[in-house]
Design a protein around this motif. Structure first.
Motif: not given
Length: 233
Positions: A124-142, A167-171
């Motif tokens: 909520r604080a970042a104003g993004v979707s839960p999927q984006l957080l999941a993608d960021a974790v999957s890409a080892s960015l978070i 630009i997606e986390p996978r990139h």
């Protein structure tokens, strides 16, 4: 530092704190704070506690706030101590300096402890979707966690802005590999200091690591700016 010393002289009856009391106040906020690190920061002239006749260090409320500022700037901005000292010197001279990268800090009084956010709160604080957080974790960015801090919030917010540009986390998976390579460089540079096991050497190794990371950031930023200049018509 002279100003801090003058404060001690003008207010001799202030409730002064021992090193142990300072640690009790700040270690929850800064878990890596130790007596050796306090002494190291004093050696670098970033803090200037008063001394009793027996030589024990005593910290005023202003000293504690100054220390909190130093530690916050290290933690949140990854600044080397010489940059922080220059910033503090400007503050002591009555100027309003700006930190490298444009991050402005008005003074110790505005600092607060790092936020601790649950997964839903972070999204909520970042104003993004839960999927984006999941993608960021999957890409080892978070790094996946039950609780996230301000750094994770900054990264996730930036990823939200990047996603709007396609630009997606996978990139960005290569960013993690690049960070690991830089860590290897830093660890190699620290070997001579890390071999010494005394507390002072550990504090110096920690500071040297930050300084090297800061210099690598300067080189990286210069390369990106140079590449961007080639895109100008």
């Amino acid at each position: 530092m002279a100003r801090a010393a003058a404060a001690h002289e003008k207010s001799p009856n202030l409730a002064l704190l021992s090193i142990g009391q300072v640690l009790a106040r700040l270690t929850a906020e800064f878990p890596d704070l130790t007596p050796s690190k306090l002494r190291f920061l004093e050696e670098r002239q970033l803090i200037s506690p008063s001394r009793t006749e027996s030589g024990y260090r005593k910290f005023s409320p202003d000293d504690v706030e100054r220390l909190r500022l130093v530690l916050t700037m290290q933690r949140d901005n990854y600044l080397p101590l010489k940059v922080i000292k220059s910033y503090l010197d400007d503050l002591d001279a009555g100027r309003q300096p700006e930190l490298p990268g444009g991050a402005s800090v008005a003074g110790p009084s505005i600092l607060s402890s790092e936020r601790r956010l649950g997964r839903d709160e972070l999204v909520r604080a970042a104003g993004v979707s839960p999927q984006l957080l999941a993608d960021a974790v999957s890409a080892s960015l978070i790094t996946a966690s039950d609780v996230y801090g301000d750094d994770a919030l900054k990264v996730l917010t930036a990823l939200g802005e990047l996603k709007r540009s396609g630009i997606e986390p996978r990139h960005l998976r290569s960013f993690r590999a690049a960070a690991e390579r830089e860590l290897g460089l830093i660890e190699s540079a620290l070997i001579p200091v890390a071999r010494r096991k005394d507390a002072s050497s550990r504090a110096k190794a920690s500071e040297l690591a930050r300084e090297i990371a800061g210099q690598l950031e300067i080189v990286r930023g210069s390369l990106i700016r140079g590449a961007l200049s080639r895109l100008d018509p």
